[in-house]
Motif scaffolding. Structure first.
Motif, mmCIF file in Angstrom:
data_model
loop_
_atom_site.group_PDB
_atom_site.id
_atom_site.type_symbol
_atom_site.label_atom_id
_atom_site.label_comp_id
_atom_site.label_asym_id
_atom_site.label_seq_id
_atom_site.Cartn_x
_atom_site.Cartn_y
_atom_site.Cartn_z
ATOM 1 N N ASP A 182 0.639 -1.272 0.007
ATOM 2 C CA ASP A 182 -0.026 0.167 0.037
ATOM 3 C C ASP A 182 0.920 1.496 0.047
ATOM 4 N N LEU A 183 2.112 1.216 0.631
ATOM 5 C CA LEU A 183 2.918 2.490 0.651
ATOM 6 C C LEU A 183 3.578 2.506 -0.724
ATOM 7 N N VAL A 184 3.897 1.516 -1.462
ATOM 8 C CA VAL A 184 4.284 1.812 -2.760
ATOM 9 C C VAL A 184 3.049 2.161 -3.698
ATOM 10 N N ARG A 185 1.959 1.710 -3.709
ATOM 11 C CA ARG A 185 0.816 2.053 -4.222
ATOM 12 C C ARG A 185 0.596 3.523 -4.309
ATOM 13 N N ASN A 186 0.392 3.790 -2.866
ATOM 14 C CA ASN A 186 0.023 5.373 -2.369
ATOM 15 C C ASN A 186 1.349 6.262 -3.194
ATOM 16 N N LEU A 187 2.545 5.924 -3.054
ATOM 17 C CA LEU A 187 3.580 6.899 -3.349
ATOM 18 C C LEU A 187 3.833 6.899 -4.824
ATOM 19 N N SER A 188 3.709 5.932 -5.592
ATOM 20 C CA SER A 188 4.171 5.533 -6.907
ATOM 21 C C SER A 188 3.331 4.487 -7.485
ATOM 22 N N PRO A 189 2.037 4.793 -7.942
ATOM 23 C CA PRO A 189 1.156 3.711 -8.559
ATOM 24 C C PRO A 189 1.555 3.021 -9.665
ATOM 25 N N ASP A 190 2.814 3.440 -10.285
ATOM 26 C CA ASP A 190 3.088 2.955 -11.505
ATOM 27 C C ASP A 190 4.320 2.061 -11.321
ATOM 28 N N THR A 191 4.834 1.971 -10.073
ATOM 29 C CA THR A 191 5.999 0.958 -9.664
ATOM 30 C C THR A 191 5.393 -0.260 -9.639
ATOM 31 N N ILE A 192 6.117 -1.236 -10.251
ATOM 32 C CA ILE A 192 5.843 -2.673 -10.228
ATOM 33 C C ILE A 192 6.462 -3.301 -8.971
#
Length: 419
Positions: A218-228
């Motif tokens: 969720d941290l990754v999705r919130n900060l950088s939605p395009d990061t796989i």
């Protein structure tokens, strides 16, 4: 009913976002993995003794105390490191993305972080930030860049997993380590080194709490939605499946997956590991992986001076030459839609309206038989030259007249255009 509909809408939105996120990765097919850290200094040898196993695990294998291992920072001065040269090597090899170790299991940070002084900028005479330099060059060159981050094992941090020779496991607070150290550092990577194409986590099967994997996702999705996010984040929170190290599945697999593979027998540099794969073997591995639906992430382990070993560079150059001619059969290609017999002389990749037959053992008798063709073939030709080949089709069987000698001794690609 309203709740069900809301969940359905949310799932559809998430799936749409994932499709957008994965688009470049599915086309790329071939990436460079880079394991580089303090372990490149001992290079597999500790106190004049060769330590068995892979190079980056030397701290664990030799049970090197933290205070002793930390002294390697005084020696880490890779003055030959050149981000432009590394990206050039990857591009010439035909690789479309790069993933480098930001923090491996030894806990040393190859980036400038405010959460520990045990990092390349603050603790070494080098004093530079290789990730920042790579990020800048990759942006300029159109190369996708991702970071490996060890979120479970950390032999340096008192609360990280894995080090039981310096720290008492009973006194560790892993949740504190994860929330106060791992998550903030991942946030640093995503914000200070953007855009981050991919985050490559490891040993997620040992992450004890599913909620931590969910928090990290969720941290990754919130900060950088395009990061796989790769599959080794743990607990099914990744965007794609990671195969075991150096493990190619026996059969075609559905969905998104990747094979991480070494170019010799180690990930981190070992001075005495000269068991390099040949260019031909690398090409055939790449073709096999793509023919089964996956991506290949091929590793190099730079030296303590900051150079990718010359044998690795030479191998990658040859792979790049083959891809320059035959890349159409790899980039953006899908798995083989036809059944290929186990003893076949060929493998197959595909694109809409085309089958690419990769002939890896040339038929000396001048005829190649291809099976399980359920569409009418209208044209057959060599991908490298465009020269057309005569053929006959009987039901699902195709017979192709081929030259006596193979145009390419490693992998000659024959294109079947379908009606």
């Amino acid at each position: 009913m309203v709740l069900y509909m809301s969940l359905a809408v949310e799932l559809k939105r998430e799936e749409k976002e994932k499709e957008k996120r994965m688009e470049w990765w599915r086309r790329a097919k071939f990436g460079m993995f880079i394991h580089w850290d303090l372990y490149s200094i001992p290079a597999g040898v500790w106190k004049d003794k060769r330590i068995p196993g892979i190079g980056e695990w030397i701290m664990y294998r030799a049970k090197i105390p933290v205070k002793e291992y930390e002294k390697l920072t005084e020696l880490f001065n890779p003055v030959k490191f050149n981000a432009e040269e590394w990206v050039k090597i990857a591009k010439e090899a035909g690789m479309k993305y790069m993933v480098i170790t930001a923090k491996h299991h030894d806990g040393f940070c190859l980036f400038n972080t405010r959460y520990t002084d045990y990092n390349v900028v603050k603790a070494t005479p080098f004093g530079r930030d290789p990730l920042k330099e790579l990020s800048s060059v990759c942006r300029k060159e159109g190369m996708k860049l991702g970071f490996y981050y060890s979120h479970v094992l950390d032999w340096h941090h008192p609360d990280g997993m894995g080090n039981d020779w310096d720290y008492d496991p009973a006194k560790k607070d892993f949740v504190r380590y994860f929330r106060d150290y791992v998550e903030p550092q991942v946030e640093e990577l995503l914000t200070n080194y953007a855009p981050v194409a991919l985050l490559w986590f490891d040993i997620g099967n040992r992450l004890p709490y599913p909620e931590l994997a969910r928090e990290l996702r969720d941290l990754v999705r919130n900060l950088s939605p395009d990061t796989i996010i790769n599959g080794r984040i743990g607990h099914g929170m990744g965007d794609y499946i990671e195969m075991g190290d150096n493990k190619i599945p026996e059969h075609k697999l559905e969905g998104d997956w990747e094979v991480p593979m070494t170019l010799n027998d180690t990930w981190g540099y070992k001075s005495y590991d000269h068991n390099w794969k040949t260019p031909g073997r690398v090409i055939q591995i790449l073709v096999e992986v793509v023919s089964k639906g996956g991506n290949l992430l091929l590793n190099v382990g730079p030296t303590a001076e900051g150079e990718i070993p010359k044998p690795a560079v030479d191998i990658l150059k040859e792979v790049g030459k083959w891809l320059k001619v035959n890349g159409e059969s790899i980039y953006g290609a899908s798995a083989s839609p036809i059944e290929v017999p186990p003893d076949a002389l060929y493998m197959c990749t595909a694109k809409p309206g085309k089958l690419f037959i990769h002939v890896i053992a040339w038929p000396w008798y001048g005829e190649l038989k291809v099976y399980d063709i359920h569409e009418k073939v209208r044209r057959v030709y060599l991908l490298a030259t465009g020269d057309e080949l005569n053929f006959t089709q009987e039901g699902t069987h195709l017979k192709i007249k081929v030259p006596r000698n193979p145009p390419d001794n490693i992998d000659t690609v024959i294109v079947l255009e379908l009606s």
